[in-house]
Design a protein around this motif. Structure first.
Motif, PDB file in Angstrom:
ATOM      1  N   LYS A  34      94.477  39.921  19.997  1.00  0.00           N
ATOM      2  CA  LYS A  34      94.697  40.634  18.732  1.00  0.00           C
ATOM      3  C   LYS A  34      93.721  40.227  17.629  1.00  0.00           C
ATOM      4  CE  LYS A  34      98.071  37.243  17.417  1.00  0.00           C
ATOM      5  NZ  LYS A  34      99.333  36.749  17.754  1.00  0.00           N
ATOM      6  N   TYR A  35      92.823  39.286  17.919  1.00  0.00           N
ATOM      7  CA  TYR A  35      91.867  38.819  16.913  1.00  0.00           C
ATOM      8  C   TYR A  35      90.644  39.728  16.847  1.00  0.00           C
ATOM      9  CZ  TYR A  35      94.747  34.661  17.132  1.00  0.00           C
ATOM     10  OH  TYR A  35      95.815  33.811  17.110  1.00  0.00           O
ATOM     11  N   ASP A  36      89.875  39.622  15.783  1.00  0.00           N
ATOM     12  CA  ASP A  36      88.638  40.405  15.651  1.00  0.00           C
ATOM     13  C   ASP A  36      87.541  39.858  16.546  1.00  0.00           C
ATOM     14  OD1 ASP A  36      89.747  42.096  13.739  1.00  0.00           O
ATOM     15  OD2 ASP A  36      89.116  40.811  12.079  1.00  0.00           O
ATOM     16  N   GLY A  37      87.590  38.565  16.834  1.00  0.00           N
ATOM     17  CA  GLY A  37      86.565  37.950  17.667  1.00  0.00           C
ATOM     18  C   GLY A  37      86.773  36.456  17.772  1.00  0.00           C
ATOM     19  N   LYS A  38      85.882  35.807  18.498  1.00  0.00           N
ATOM     20  CA  LYS A  38      85.881  34.354  18.660  1.00  0.00           C
ATOM     21  C   LYS A  38      84.445  33.882  18.501  1.00  0.00           C
ATOM     22  CE  LYS A  38      90.199  33.873  20.317  1.00  0.00           C
ATOM     23  NZ  LYS A  38      91.213  32.904  20.010  1.00  0.00           N
ATOM     24  N   VAL A  39      84.276  32.662  18.016  1.00  0.00           N
ATOM     25  CA  VAL A  39      82.946  32.091  17.837  1.00  0.00           C
ATOM     26  C   VAL A  39      82.906  30.720  18.498  1.00  0.00           C
ATOM     27  CG1 VAL A  39      81.208  31.306  16.187  1.00  0.00           C
ATOM     28  CG2 VAL A  39      82.604  33.314  15.661  1.00  0.00           C
ATOM     29  N   ILE A  40      81.950  30.568  19.406  1.00  0.00           N
ATOM     30  CA  ILE A  40      81.702  29.288  20.065  1.00  0.00           C
ATOM     31  C   ILE A  40      80.351  28.794  19.570  1.00  0.00           C
ATOM     32  CG2 ILE A  40      81.398  28.093  22.267  1.00  0.00           C
ATOM     33  CD1 ILE A  40      84.233  29.210  21.894  1.00  0.00           C
ATOM     34  N   GLN A  41      80.307  27.541  19.146  1.00  0.00           N
ATOM     35  CA  GLN A  41      79.078  26.980  18.577  1.00  0.00           C
ATOM     36  C   GLN A  41      78.650  25.739  19.354  1.00  0.00           C
ATOM     37  OE1 GLN A  41      78.855  27.115  14.432  1.00  0.00           O
ATOM     38  NE2 GLN A  41      77.287  25.573  14.250  1.00  0.00           N
ATOM     39  N   TRP A  42      77.354  25.440  19.286  1.00  0.00           N
ATOM     40  CA  TRP A  42      76.775  24.236  19.883  1.00  0.00           C
ATOM     41  C   TRP A  42      76.066  23.446  18.800  1.00  0.00           C
ATOM     42  CZ3 TRP A  42      77.346  28.768  22.296  1.00  0.00           C
ATOM     43  CH2 TRP A  42      77.794  28.770  23.612  1.00  0.00           C
ATOM     44  N   HIS A  43      76.288  22.131  18.796  1.00  0.00           N
ATOM     45  CA  HIS A  43      75.516  21.192  17.982  1.00  0.00           C
ATOM     46  C   HIS A  43      74.862  20.244  18.980  1.00  0.00           C
ATOM     47  CE1 HIS A  43      77.961  21.554  13.970  1.00  0.00           C
ATOM     48  NE2 HIS A  43      77.449  22.702  14.369  1.00  0.00           N
ATOM     49  N   LEU A  44      73.578  20.457  19.227  1.00  0.00           N
ATOM     50  CA  LEU A  44      72.875  19.653  20.232  1.00  0.00           C
ATOM     51  C   LEU A  44      71.862  18.715  19.595  1.00  0.00           C
ATOM     52  CD1 LEU A  44      72.348  22.398  22.950  1.00  0.00           C
ATOM     53  CD2 LEU A  44      74.269  20.849  22.648  1.00  0.00           C
ATOM     54  N   GLY A  45      71.979  18.490  18.317  1.00  0.00           N
ATOM     55  CA  GLY A  45      71.081  17.606  17.576  1.00  0.00           C
ATOM     56  C   GLY A  45      71.359  17.732  16.089  1.00  0.00           C
ATOM     57  N   ASP A  46      70.509  17.093  15.298  1.00  0.00           N
ATOM     58  CA  ASP A  46      70.739  17.043  13.857  1.00  0.00           C
ATOM     59  C   ASP A  46      70.001  18.114  13.062  1.00  0.00           C
ATOM     60  OD1 ASP A  46      72.450  14.848  14.084  1.00  0.00           O
ATOM     61  OD2 ASP A  46      70.748  13.464  14.122  1.00  0.00           O
ATOM     62  N   SER A  47      68.945  18.681  13.631  1.00  0.00           N
ATOM     63  CA  SER A  47      68.168  19.663  12.866  1.00  0.00           C
ATOM     64  C   SER A  47      68.826  21.043  12.941  1.00  0.00           C
ATOM     65  CB  SER A  47      66.731  19.729  13.383  1.00  0.00           C
ATOM     66  OG  SER A  47      66.700  20.335  14.648  1.00  0.00           O
ATOM     67  N   PRO A  48      68.543  21.913  11.981  1.00  0.00           N
ATOM     68  CA  PRO A  48      69.136  23.260  11.981  1.00  0.00           C
ATOM     69  C   PRO A  48      68.831  24.048  13.260  1.00  0.00           C
ATOM     70  CG  PRO A  48      68.112  22.818   9.872  1.00  0.00           C
ATOM     71  CD  PRO A  48      67.746  21.670  10.775  1.00  0.00           C
ATOM     72  N   GLU A  49      67.662  23.820  13.863  1.00  0.00           N
ATOM     73  CA  GLU A  49      67.303  24.550  15.094  1.00  0.00           C
ATOM     74  C   GLU A  49      68.138  24.105  16.287  1.00  0.00           C
ATOM     75  OE1 GLU A  49      64.407  22.437  13.769  1.00  0.00           O
ATOM     76  OE2 GLU A  49      64.637  23.889  12.161  1.00  0.00           O
ATOM     77  N   ASP A  50      68.798  22.953  16.168  1.00  0.00           N
ATOM     78  CA  ASP A  50      69.611  22.421  17.265  1.00  0.00           C
ATOM     79  C   ASP A  50      71.038  22.954  17.237  1.00  0.00           C
ATOM     80  OD1 ASP A  50      67.379  20.923  17.914  1.00  0.00           O
ATOM     81  OD2 ASP A  50      68.126  19.091  16.983  1.00  0.00           O
ATOM     82  N   LYS A  51      71.304  23.887  16.311  1.00  0.00           N
ATOM     83  CA  LYS A  51      72.640  24.456  16.168  1.00  0.00           C
ATOM     84  C   LYS A  51      72.563  25.960  16.363  1.00  0.00           C
ATOM     85  CE  LYS A  51      73.891  20.749  13.124  1.00  0.00           C
ATOM     86  NZ  LYS A  51      74.033  20.289  11.777  1.00  0.00           N
ATOM     87  N   PHE A  52      73.439  26.466  17.198  1.00  0.00           N
ATOM     88  CA  PHE A  52      73.481  27.900  17.465  1.00  0.00           C
ATOM     89  C   PHE A  52      74.885  28.272  17.894  1.00  0.00           C
ATOM     90  CE2 PHE A  52      71.736  25.537  21.016  1.00  0.00           C
ATOM     91  CZ  PHE A  52      72.524  25.920  22.082  1.00  0.00           C
ATOM     92  N   TYR A  53      75.154  29.568  17.910  1.00  0.00           N
ATOM     93  CA  TYR A  53      76.506  30.012  18.231  1.00  0.00           C
ATOM     94  C   TYR A  53      76.481  31.392  18.872  1.00  0.00           C
ATOM     95  CZ  TYR A  53      76.018  32.453  13.728  1.00  0.00           C
ATOM     96  OH  TYR A  53      75.586  33.237  12.695  1.00  0.00           O
ATOM     97  N   VAL A  54      77.610  31.729  19.494  1.00  0.00           N
ATOM     98  CA  VAL A  54      77.805  33.046  20.089  1.00  0.00           C
ATOM     99  C   VAL A  54      79.072  33.639  19.489  1.00  0.00           C
ATOM    100  CG1 VAL A  54      78.191  34.356  22.206  1.00  0.00           C
ATOM    101  CG2 VAL A  54      76.649  32.379  22.234  1.00  0.00           C
ATOM    102  N   VAL A  55      78.941  34.858  18.993  1.00  0.00           N
ATOM    103  CA  VAL A  55      80.079  35.607  18.460  1.00  0.00           C
ATOM    104  C   VAL A  55      80.532  36.568  19.555  1.00  0.00           C
ATOM    105  CG1 VAL A  55      80.867  37.226  16.698  1.00  0.00           C
ATOM    106  CG2 VAL A  55      79.163  35.480  16.117  1.00  0.00           C
ATOM    107  N   PHE A  56      81.792  36.480  19.909  1.00  0.00           N
ATOM    108  CA  PHE A  56      82.382  37.363  20.917  1.00  0.00           C
ATOM    109  C   PHE A  56      83.276  38.372  20.213  1.00  0.00           C
ATOM    110  CE2 PHE A  56      81.457  33.452  23.137  1.00  0.00           C
ATOM    111  CZ  PHE A  56      80.924  33.883  24.335  1.00  0.00           C
ATOM    112  N   THR A  57      83.027  39.645  20.466  1.00  0.00           N
ATOM    113  CA  THR A  57      83.886  40.711  19.950  1.00  0.00           C
ATOM    114  C   THR A  57      84.273  41.591  21.130  1.00  0.00           C
ATOM    115  OG1 THR A  57      82.067  42.227  19.495  1.00  0.00           O
ATOM    116  CG2 THR A  57      82.697  40.697  17.714  1.00  0.00           C
ATOM    117  N   LYS A  58      85.120  42.547  20.876  1.00  0.00           N
ATOM    118  CA  LYS A  58      85.555  43.422  21.971  1.00  0.00           C
ATOM    119  C   LYS A  58      84.424  44.265  22.531  1.00  0.00           C
ATOM    120  CE  LYS A  58      90.293  43.191  20.616  1.00  0.00           C
ATOM    121  NZ  LYS A  58      91.449  43.749  20.010  1.00  0.00           N
ATOM    122  N   SER A  59      83.319  44.365  21.809  1.00  0.00           N
ATOM    123  CA  SER A  59      82.182  45.145  22.307  1.00  0.00           C
ATOM    124  C   SER A  59      81.146  44.281  23.035  1.00  0.00           C
ATOM    125  CB  SER A  59      81.512  45.906  21.162  1.00  0.00           C
ATOM    126  OG  SER A  59      81.040  45.010  20.187  1.00  0.00           O
TER     127      SER A  59
END
Length: 125
Positions: A34-59
């Motif tokens: 029933k939610y709009d989506g889910k977000v899974i994120q990774w922190h693989l280091g300290d710099s901004p480039e070492d952080k990323f995420y995936v947004v999951f929606t029904k599409s």
């Protein structure tokens, strides 16, 4: 040693496979419920480039670099640890006990997320 950027590229490739897999998209719809989506994120280091995420929606799923303000779950680990875990070479329970992987947020989100990854990967082969 593998870099966070290399892992991010692999996750982005997985997102492409997820979006091509009708079975994986069905798993996403079940997971989101029933939610709009889910977000899974990774922190693989300290710099901004070492952080990323995936947004999951029904599409489907969308990969983004950066830090999401309120993800449902965050994987915190070294890049090589993530690859070992994803490949099956490293057991999640042992990795958690040994302090190789930290999970911030809802651990129960990890299981449907991994099911979606496995579904997409099995259809891509």
């Amino acid at each position: 040693m593998v870099s966070a950027k290399e892992v991010a590229q692999k996750i982005e490739e997985l997102v492409g496979k997820i979006n091509k897999s009708e079975s994986a998209k069905k798993e996403i719809v079940k997971w989101i419920s029933k939610y709009d989506g889910k977000v899974i994120q990774w922190h693989l280091g300290d710099s901004p480039e070492d952080k990323f995420y995936v947004v999951f929606t029904k599409s489907g799923a969308k990969f983004e670099v950066g830090d999401y303000s309120s993800p449902d779950m965050v994987w915190i680990c070294d890049p090589q640890v993530w690859l070992d875990f994803q490949s099956g070479a490293l057991d999640m329970r042992n990795a958690l006990k040994e302090g190789k992987i930290f999970i911030w947020g809802s651990l129960h989100e990890a299981f449907p997320f991994m099911m979606i990854l496995m579904t997409a990967l099995s259809e891509a082969t």
